[in-house]
Scaffold this active site. Sequence first.
Site, mmCIF file in Angstrom:
data_model
loop_
_atom_site.group_PDB
_atom_site.id
_atom_site.type_symbol
_atom_site.label_atom_id
_atom_site.label_comp_id
_atom_site.label_asym_id
_atom_site.label_seq_id
_atom_site.Cartn_x
_atom_site.Cartn_y
_atom_site.Cartn_z
ATOM 1 N N ILE A 85 0.876 -1.165 0.147
ATOM 2 C CA ILE A 85 -0.153 -0.505 -0.271
ATOM 3 C C ILE A 85 0.704 1.354 -0.087
ATOM 4 C CG2 ILE A 85 -2.050 -0.698 0.967
ATOM 5 C CD1 ILE A 85 -1.596 -0.102 3.728
ATOM 6 N N GLY A 86 2.337 1.318 -0.210
ATOM 7 C CA GLY A 86 3.175 2.356 0.039
ATOM 8 C C GLY A 86 4.739 1.930 0.077
ATOM 9 N N GLY A 112 10.902 5.573 2.672
ATOM 10 C CA GLY A 112 12.813 5.514 2.642
ATOM 11 C C GLY A 112 13.792 4.463 2.839
ATOM 12 N N PHE A 113 12.317 3.781 4.266
ATOM 13 C CA PHE A 113 12.607 2.773 5.165
ATOM 14 C C PHE A 113 12.443 1.529 4.164
ATOM 15 C CE2 PHE A 113 11.818 -0.912 8.303
ATOM 16 C CZ PHE A 113 12.817 -0.323 8.776
ATOM 17 N N GLY A 114 11.511 1.315 3.681
ATOM 18 C CA GLY A 114 10.755 0.730 2.346
ATOM 19 C C GLY A 114 9.187 0.472 2.432
ATOM 20 N N LYS A 115 9.130 -1.067 1.467
ATOM 21 C CA LYS A 115 7.275 -0.691 1.487
ATOM 22 C C LYS A 115 6.282 -1.175 2.987
ATOM 23 C CE LYS A 115 8.843 -3.424 -2.605
ATOM 24 N NZ LYS A 115 8.535 -4.631 -3.805
ATOM 25 N N VAL A 116 5.418 -1.133 1.928
ATOM 26 C CA VAL A 116 4.867 -1.039 3.511
ATOM 27 C C VAL A 116 3.190 -1.469 3.222
ATOM 28 C CG1 VAL A 116 2.813 0.138 4.854
ATOM 29 C CG2 VAL A 116 5.108 0.916 4.468
ATOM 30 N N LYS A 145 5.317 -1.847 7.797
ATOM 31 C CA LYS A 145 6.588 -2.076 7.183
ATOM 32 C C LYS A 145 7.409 -2.559 7.266
ATOM 33 C CE LYS A 145 7.510 2.771 7.612
ATOM 34 N NZ LYS A 145 7.378 4.189 8.620
ATOM 35 N N ASP A 165 10.158 15.292 11.402
ATOM 36 C CA ASP A 165 10.313 14.834 9.724
ATOM 37 C C ASP A 165 8.527 14.970 9.306
ATOM 38 O OD1 ASP A 165 10.704 14.151 7.269
ATOM 39 O OD2 ASP A 165 10.951 11.980 7.172
#
Length: 838
Positions: A504-505, A508-512, A526, A622
């Site tokens: 679903i997204g 910067g950290f990775g896929k969600v 995440k 952020d």
Amino acid sequence: MIDRRNLGFFLCFLSIFPLVCFSATFVPVDNYLIDCGASANTTVGRRNFTADSLFKDLLSTQEDILANSSSKSSASSSDDWPLYQTARIFNGPSKYTFSIKQKGRHWIRLYIFPFTHEKYNLGAANFTVATQDHVLFSSSSMQKDPVMKEYSVNVTSDNLVITFAPSGNSTAFVNAIEVVSAPDDLIDDVFSVLDQSFTLSGLVTQSLETVWRVNMGGPTVTPVNDTLQRTWIPDQRFLLEPNLAKSFSNIAAVKYEKGGLTTENTAPATVYGTLSEMNSSFDPRSNFNVTWKFDVSPGFQYLVRFHFCDVVSNGLNSLYFNIYIDSKMAAANFDLSTHTNNALGVPYHMDLVTPLAVNNTLRVSIGPSGLSKDYPNAILNGLEIMKINNSMGSLITGTVPAAIGAGSSSKSIGMIVGVVVGVVGAVVLAGLIFVLCMRRRKLARQRQSKTWVPLSINDGTTSHTMGSKYSNGTTLSAASNHEYRVPLVAVQEATNNFDESWVIGIGGFGKVYKGELSDGTKVAVKRGNPRSQQGLAEFQTEIAMLSQFRHRHLVSLIGYCDERNEMILIYEYMEKGTLKSHLYGSDLPSLSWKERLEICIGSARGLHYLHTGYAKAVIHRDVKSANILLDEKLMAKVADFGLSKTGPEIDQTHVSTAVKGSFGYLDPEYFRRQQLTEKSDVYSFGVVLFEVLCARPVIDPTLPREMVNLAEWAMKWQKKGQLEQIIDERLAGKIRPESLRKFGETAEKCLADYGVDRPSMGDVLWNLEYALQLQEAVVEGDPEENSTNMIGELSPQVKNISQDASASTTQFEGTSLDDLSGVSMSRVFSQLVKSEGR
């Protein structure tokens, strides 16, 4: 014309004018100027040095000798030469004691000249000079010509004791001494480290020795023309290839920024108004570096202070260049205008700390950047290189001499010799440990670049500590965070083994991934990407922060997984996704103005809780529309705490830290100074407010130049009082002018250049609630009536609260902080009568 009768007065005024200017800039509280060995006072320039023979209480010595010189040296200037005519010679350890009226940073300047003396060979003198805490000088580095050695020390006691200690049967001597207060903000903890493997706890407590102070492209600047009586020397002698550089001067163009960090005390206009630049002859193909080489002492770290002032460019954002120290990139694509509030001629200084020097030279280079819009160019106005004391507090090479602080008794000498032997052994041992640590660190970095180190030990079967070189030592123990750990098999089951169709997204950290736990709870998972620039530190911070926060406007952490090199965070599922997706870039239905206001209010509540809900503030770092999530009822929750940082201590104003955040939302003051406060979040939130109003990206390179940056563009319209011209067209005619005006004023205050001028998140929350009340106000008569006439007719909710303020107060007193921050701020509007009431 000046009347001849007044000519004398006029000339007198001119002679004291520089002193008037100096006193208006900085007046030292402690100002000891001592001519050692002299029998009468000595005038140097416009300063009066007092003979130390008139201040016997300053000097404590076993035996001293006054010596006069008839020597002359070409290296001495005509101004300071009188100070080298006399000296005080010591046959044993001797001390000058100076009473300190104001603690803090002080200059110590030692004038040393081993002139010829009939009885003593001063050129062969073997001695050291030290304060209570630091060893400053060793005669092993003494020159044959007159020299002034300058030190910057932080004095923390009521007395400053300077000890001269001869070695063995040798002597010590000094020609003159200065002990003068310096501005405390001249040296602060805002600096960058050239090599991350060499850290420094801070500069404020360190002692520094001025090794070089250079005026690029200009002449010598004498103490008479410097507010802190410093000397700046020309740079020509240091240029490796002088033909590659040319000088430029425009002193009249220098404009010090009011309230800025760089002032006349940082460096005078005669430094910032001259520069050395590339001698490119306006050739667009020019590609070379201008390099200076300086002699330094190996085994020390150095503070390198760059002084910049763009007095050469014709326009903003036209000068880009690279900066190097010993072939290492110190700053890439450096654009000076971004550090000077987009103004030419504004001075700016930048501090970098080097690793331990292994050579006896240090090179500084400037060169062209590929981003240059005009012909390639690079500039440098001034440079200071300062040696930083080592771990033993010493500024000299070798061990701390035994004679420092020693008495005449053999017992004292033996004790100190023992200490010295111990210190030598400790230094050797520390050196070996240091080499081993560096080797281990290098290997660790190599391993890190190949694999992603998990948090857990024994494949996640035991409790573990997250403290490491990657973090600040946050501990995840079984007692504290064990209940948040989710087995990897459960995560795989919840996400259908990380089914790509469930994504679903991507951040910067990775896929969600969207997921569902075995009990039916919907979650957002995440999953960290090992190749991401965000890694273990962000993972740790997210867990540490969210495991202690519980607030209706902060996304809740359900669990984490760190098995098999995985880094997975599991959150409550937010049905409606990000605020950003509802504003632009998707086909989702448009949000009404009321819905947008309520989302901003909810987000402000979450941030206000972070800033005030604990003993120390938590700064998000952020804040952006992509990190504000919406549930099925469009209630806003702040997410993504990977960059969050705890705020300053009670006795501090900021946290000095490397700049992190998202482009377009970043606080310019934080970027300039690397000083983080809660007001950095306020600035980012101000950008979000305009993003909500205009429904466009914060940075859009496809737009005309003046529109690329949303914050700058919106502020121009806000200041013109025509914000309605740029709002989301879907809101046209749907926002009451009073509500829009209050909303725009709130965003404008958030985007103030300096943090001290920005409101707190509590004030922002108050104003947004106010804007919502103005939008929903019911007014008899003209619906467009000025807000100053409509506050008395606010919604029944406010009118009921007004009738019984005491009841409201009682209810607040029985409410927890978590619940209170979720209560509508309209309940505290009972004192409002008109819009200008606050």
